[in-house]
Write a protein that holds these residues in place. Structure first.
Motif, PDB file in Angstrom:
ATOM      1  N   SER A   1      -8.663  10.221   2.571  1.00 54.04           N
ATOM      2  CA  SER A   1      -8.977  10.690   1.220  1.00 54.04           C
ATOM      3  C   SER A   1      -7.685  10.474   0.475  1.00 54.04           C
ATOM      4  CB  SER A   1      -9.400  11.961   1.067  1.00 54.04           C
ATOM      5  OG  SER A   1      -8.829  13.110   1.567  1.00 54.04           O
ATOM      6  N   HIS A   2      -6.512  10.046   1.394  1.00 59.17           N
ATOM      7  CA  HIS A   2      -5.382  10.104   0.807  1.00 59.17           C
ATOM      8  C   HIS A   2      -4.939   8.941  -0.114  1.00 59.17           C
ATOM      9  CE1 HIS A   2      -4.236  13.595   3.159  1.00 59.17           C
ATOM     10  NE2 HIS A   2      -4.833  12.991   4.303  1.00 59.17           N
ATOM     11  N   PRO A   3      -4.443   9.186  -1.326  1.00 57.71           N
ATOM     12  CA  PRO A   3      -4.305   7.904  -2.164  1.00 57.71           C
ATOM     13  C   PRO A   3      -3.219   6.883  -1.464  1.00 57.71           C
ATOM     14  CG  PRO A   3      -4.252   9.935  -3.408  1.00 57.71           C
ATOM     15  CD  PRO A   3      -4.165  10.269  -1.930  1.00 57.71           C
ATOM     16  N   SER A   4      -2.419   7.409  -0.665  1.00 58.01           N
ATOM     17  CA  SER A   4      -1.245   6.601  -0.216  1.00 58.01           C
ATOM     18  C   SER A   4      -1.835   5.672   0.887  1.00 58.01           C
ATOM     19  CB  SER A   4      -0.357   7.468   0.475  1.00 58.01           C
ATOM     20  OG  SER A   4      -0.858   8.257   1.572  1.00 58.01           O
ATOM     21  N   ILE A   5      -3.046   6.108   1.452  1.00 65.92           N
ATOM     22  CA  ILE A   5      -3.826   5.341   2.339  1.00 65.92           C
ATOM     23  C   ILE A   5      -4.844   4.273   1.660  1.00 65.92           C
ATOM     24  CG2 ILE A   5      -5.375   5.158   4.354  1.00 65.92           C
ATOM     25  CD1 ILE A   5      -3.932   7.667   5.354  1.00 65.92           C
ATOM     26  N   GLY A   6      -5.479   4.921   0.717  1.00 71.49           N
ATOM     27  CA  GLY A   6      -6.452   4.236   0.221  1.00 71.49           C
ATOM     28  C   GLY A   6      -6.130   3.146  -0.871  1.00 71.49           C
ATOM     29  N   LEU A   7      -4.965   3.455  -1.570  1.00 71.49           N
ATOM     30  CA  LEU A   7      -4.605   2.250  -2.489  1.00 71.49           C
ATOM     31  C   LEU A   7      -4.054   1.006  -1.778  1.00 71.49           C
ATOM     32  CD1 LEU A   7      -4.117   1.342  -5.539  1.00 71.49           C
ATOM     33  CD2 LEU A   7      -1.898   2.683  -5.050  1.00 71.49           C
ATOM     34  N   PRO A   8      -3.140   1.061  -0.970  1.00 73.96           N
ATOM     35  CA  PRO A   8      -2.817  -0.244  -0.308  1.00 73.96           C
ATOM     36  C   PRO A   8      -4.112  -0.936   0.460  1.00 73.96           C
ATOM     37  CG  PRO A   8      -1.454   1.707   0.278  1.00 73.96           C
ATOM     38  CD  PRO A   8      -2.582   2.013  -0.530  1.00 73.96           C
ATOM     39  N   GLU A   9      -4.975  -0.198   1.080  1.00 73.44           N
ATOM     40  CA  GLU A   9      -6.064  -0.616   1.709  1.00 73.44           C
ATOM     41  C   GLU A   9      -6.976  -1.489   0.773  1.00 73.44           C
ATOM     42  OE1 GLU A   9      -8.380  -1.975   4.772  1.00 73.44           O
ATOM     43  OE2 GLU A   9      -6.398  -1.304   4.699  1.00 73.44           O
ATOM     44  N   PHE A  10      -7.375  -0.814  -0.294  1.00 75.79           N
ATOM     45  CA  PHE A  10      -8.102  -1.183  -1.245  1.00 75.79           C
ATOM     46  C   PHE A  10      -7.860  -2.445  -1.897  1.00 75.79           C
ATOM     47  CE2 PHE A  10      -9.607  -1.533  -5.784  1.00 75.79           C
ATOM     48  CZ  PHE A  10     -11.088  -1.643  -5.536  1.00 75.79           C
ATOM     49  N   SER A  11      -6.288  -2.543  -2.279  1.00 76.43           N
ATOM     50  CA  SER A  11      -5.539  -3.845  -2.579  1.00 76.43           C
ATOM     51  C   SER A  11      -5.854  -4.843  -1.861  1.00 76.43           C
ATOM     52  CB  SER A  11      -4.246  -3.444  -3.033  1.00 76.43           C
ATOM     53  OG  SER A  11      -4.061  -2.292  -4.098  1.00 76.43           O
ATOM     54  N   LYS A  12      -5.801  -4.772  -0.545  1.00 75.61           N
ATOM     55  CA  LYS A  12      -5.969  -5.629   0.553  1.00 75.61           C
ATOM     56  C   LYS A  12      -7.345  -6.329   0.540  1.00 75.61           C
ATOM     57  CE  LYS A  12      -5.752  -4.470   4.794  1.00 75.61           C
ATOM     58  NZ  LYS A  12      -5.260  -4.114   6.179  1.00 75.61           N
ATOM     59  N   ARG A  13      -8.194  -5.240   0.689  1.00 78.28           N
ATOM     60  CA  ARG A  13      -9.508  -5.713   0.718  1.00 78.28           C
ATOM     61  C   ARG A  13     -10.144  -6.452  -0.478  1.00 78.28           C
ATOM     62  NH1 ARG A  13     -13.126  -1.328   3.967  1.00 78.28           N
ATOM     63  NH2 ARG A  13     -11.543  -0.955   5.486  1.00 78.28           N
TER      64      ARG A  13
ATOM     65  N   LYS B   1     -14.304   1.084 -10.946  1.00 75.97           N
ATOM     66  CA  LYS B   1     -15.136   2.212 -10.205  1.00 75.97           C
ATOM     67  C   LYS B   1     -13.733   2.762  -9.325  1.00 75.97           C
ATOM     68  CE  LYS B   1     -19.088   1.567  -8.629  1.00 75.97           C
ATOM     69  NZ  LYS B   1     -19.562   2.577  -9.248  1.00 75.97           N
ATOM     70  N   PHE B   2     -12.914   1.991  -9.191  1.00 77.82           N
ATOM     71  CA  PHE B   2     -11.780   2.539  -8.202  1.00 77.82           C
ATOM     72  C   PHE B   2     -10.970   3.394  -9.088  1.00 77.82           C
ATOM     73  CE2 PHE B   2      -7.501   2.186  -6.573  1.00 77.82           C
ATOM     74  CZ  PHE B   2      -7.532   2.933  -5.230  1.00 77.82           C
ATOM     75  N   ARG B   3     -10.576   2.712 -10.276  1.00 78.24           N
ATOM     76  CA  ARG B   3      -9.734   3.556 -11.336  1.00 78.24           C
ATOM     77  C   ARG B   3     -10.102   4.935 -11.525  1.00 78.24           C
ATOM     78  NH1 ARG B   3      -9.151  -1.812 -13.901  1.00 78.24           N
ATOM     79  NH2 ARG B   3      -7.049  -2.463 -13.379  1.00 78.24           N
TER      80      ARG B   3
ATOM     81  N   SER C   1      -5.815   5.573 -10.605  1.00 74.98           N
ATOM     82  CA  SER C   1      -4.577   4.911 -10.408  1.00 74.98           C
ATOM     83  C   SER C   1      -4.562   3.583 -10.706  1.00 74.98           C
ATOM     84  CB  SER C   1      -4.409   5.030  -8.537  1.00 74.98           C
ATOM     85  OG  SER C   1      -3.283   4.446  -8.396  1.00 74.98           O
ATOM     86  N   THR C   2      -3.429   2.945 -10.702  1.00 72.64           N
ATOM     87  CA  THR C   2      -3.386   1.440 -11.133  1.00 72.64           C
ATOM     88  C   THR C   2      -3.263   0.814  -9.747  1.00 72.64           C
ATOM     89  OG1 THR C   2      -0.934   1.563 -11.492  1.00 72.64           O
ATOM     90  CG2 THR C   2      -2.672   1.639 -13.577  1.00 72.64           C
ATOM     91  N   ILE C   3      -3.893  -0.352  -9.495  1.00 70.38           N
ATOM     92  CA  ILE C   3      -3.668  -0.888  -8.152  1.00 70.38           C
ATOM     93  C   ILE C   3      -2.495  -1.793  -8.340  1.00 70.38           C
ATOM     94  CG2 ILE C   3      -5.946  -1.002  -7.400  1.00 70.38           C
ATOM     95  CD1 ILE C   3      -6.400  -3.529  -8.686  1.00 70.38           C
ATOM     96  N   GLN C   4      -2.068  -2.410  -7.120  1.00 72.37           N
ATOM     97  CA  GLN C   4      -0.664  -3.024  -6.991  1.00 72.37           C
ATOM     98  C   GLN C   4      -0.512  -4.221  -7.498  1.00 72.37           C
ATOM     99  OE1 GLN C   4      -0.293  -2.048  -2.677  1.00 72.37           O
ATOM    100  NE2 GLN C   4       1.123  -0.421  -3.027  1.00 72.37           N
ATOM    101  N   PHE C   5      -1.693  -4.973  -7.969  1.00 70.86           N
ATOM    102  CA  PHE C   5      -1.240  -6.361  -8.381  1.00 70.86           C
ATOM    103  C   PHE C   5      -2.046  -6.333  -9.761  1.00 70.86           C
ATOM    104  CE2 PHE C   5      -5.662  -6.602  -7.282  1.00 70.86           C
ATOM    105  CZ  PHE C   5      -5.896  -5.991  -5.971  1.00 70.86           C
ATOM    106  N   GLN C   6      -1.841  -7.570 -10.459  1.00 72.12           N
ATOM    107  CA  GLN C   6      -2.604  -7.744 -11.859  1.00 72.12           C
ATOM    108  C   GLN C   6      -4.107  -8.247 -11.632  1.00 72.12           C
ATOM    109  OE1 GLN C   6      -1.180  -6.629 -14.641  1.00 72.12           O
ATOM    110  NE2 GLN C   6       0.605  -6.042 -13.509  1.00 72.12           N
ATOM    111  N   PRO C   7      -5.029  -7.315 -11.835  1.00 73.94           N
ATOM    112  CA  PRO C   7      -6.488  -7.679 -11.508  1.00 73.94           C
ATOM    113  C   PRO C   7      -6.839  -8.865 -12.546  1.00 73.94           C
ATOM    114  CG  PRO C   7      -6.172  -5.650 -12.355  1.00 73.94           C
ATOM    115  CD  PRO C   7      -4.959  -5.973 -11.943  1.00 73.94           C
ATOM    116  N   ASP C   8      -6.364  -8.462 -13.862  1.00 76.29           N
ATOM    117  CA  ASP C   8      -6.927  -9.606 -14.688  1.00 76.29           C
ATOM    118  C   ASP C   8      -6.937 -11.011 -14.398  1.00 76.29           C
ATOM    119  OD1 ASP C   8      -7.340  -7.291 -16.379  1.00 76.29           O
ATOM    120  OD2 ASP C   8      -5.418  -7.618 -17.722  1.00 76.29           O
ATOM    121  N   HIS C   9      -5.896 -11.470 -13.557  1.00 76.04           N
ATOM    122  CA  HIS C   9      -5.832 -12.631 -13.191  1.00 76.04           C
ATOM    123  C   HIS C   9      -7.182 -13.216 -12.250  1.00 76.04           C
ATOM    124  CE1 HIS C   9      -4.473 -16.371 -11.047  1.00 76.04           C
ATOM    125  NE2 HIS C   9      -4.544 -15.923  -9.930  1.00 76.04           N
ATOM    126  N   PHE C  10      -7.719 -12.172 -11.370  1.00 77.21           N
ATOM    127  CA  PHE C  10      -8.524 -12.329 -10.596  1.00 77.21           C
ATOM    128  C   PHE C  10      -9.703 -12.547 -11.422  1.00 77.21           C
ATOM    129  CE2 PHE C  10      -7.015  -9.755  -6.713  1.00 77.21           C
ATOM    130  CZ  PHE C  10      -5.736 -10.554  -6.671  1.00 77.21           C
TER     131      PHE C  10
END
Length: 207
Positions: A47-59, A141-143, A148-157
């Motif tokens: 449940s830690h943001p420091s773990i969830g955020l990078p992993e979510f970004s990667k997925r 849903k993640f936000r 939080s904001t994720i580590q890349f620009q999702p609008d491009h996706f």
């Protein structure tokens, strides 16, 4: 109806495995909620943001790359097919008006265009639309849950799939225009006309 179910019902069956894995991403987000102790997809996510955020970004990045690679391949094929059909249409127009060759080529192209529209362009438009919506909704849903904001620009996706859909719509318009021109051509054969008995107009004898 929830988006996951809508996606399942509307996905092109032959391409189903190439769509965004929306359900898995949704389950991963749920696993980041400390209150969600059941039905966890990834027990190590925590449940830690420091773990969830990078992993979510990667997925999400991995899903985007997988889906967009399939889309780009299909779009390249569709573009090549349209170029060939456009050249064939121009060549058919150069044939002698009223000739059997022109009539037969028009009839053949009419069938090719209709098949191209239904088996290539419409499925691509569907694929582009639902993947754009899927990425947009999963990021929202993640936000909402993590604030939080994720580590890349999702609008491009999202935009990548939107651009592909707009290209499909443009192709669709050109295809329908070409079909209409062929169907309204004065020397276009009536389907099955060769099998019909020849009936002369009133007052005209065939003898």
């Amino acid at each position: 109806m929830k988006f996951g179910k809508t996606l399942q019902l509307n996905a092109v069956p032959a391409w189903e495995q190439h769509y965004l894995a929306y359900k898995k991403l949704k389950q991963f987000i749920k696993s980041l909620d400390p209150a969600a102790t059941d039905d966890r997809t990834d027990q190590n996510a925590g449940s830690h943001p420091s773990i969830g955020l990078p992993e979510f970004s990667k997925r999400v990045l991995a899903e985007f790359q997988r889906c967009s690679a399939f889309l780009d391949s299909k779009m390249a094929g569709a573009s090549a097919m349209w170029e060939k059909l456009s050249a064939d249409l121009a060549a058919a127009e150069s044939l002698e008006r009223g000739s059997d060759g022109r009539r037969h080529r028009h009839a053949s192209l009419l069938l090719e265009l209709k098949e191209y529209l239904s088996t290539v362009i419409q499925p691509l438009e569907n694929f582009s639309h639902f993947n754009a919506e899927g990425i947009r909704k999963i990021l929202k849903k993640f936000r909402k849950q993590k604030g939080s904001t994720i580590q890349f620009q999702p609008d491009h996706f999202v935009q990548h799939f939107i651009d592909a859909r707009e290209q499909c719509i443009a192709w669709k318009s050109k295809i329908r225009d070409a079909i209409q021109r062929l169907q309204s051509a004065p020397d276009m054969p009536v389907p099955g006309a060769s099998d019909l008995p020849l009936i002369p107009p009133p007052g005209v004898s065939l003898e």
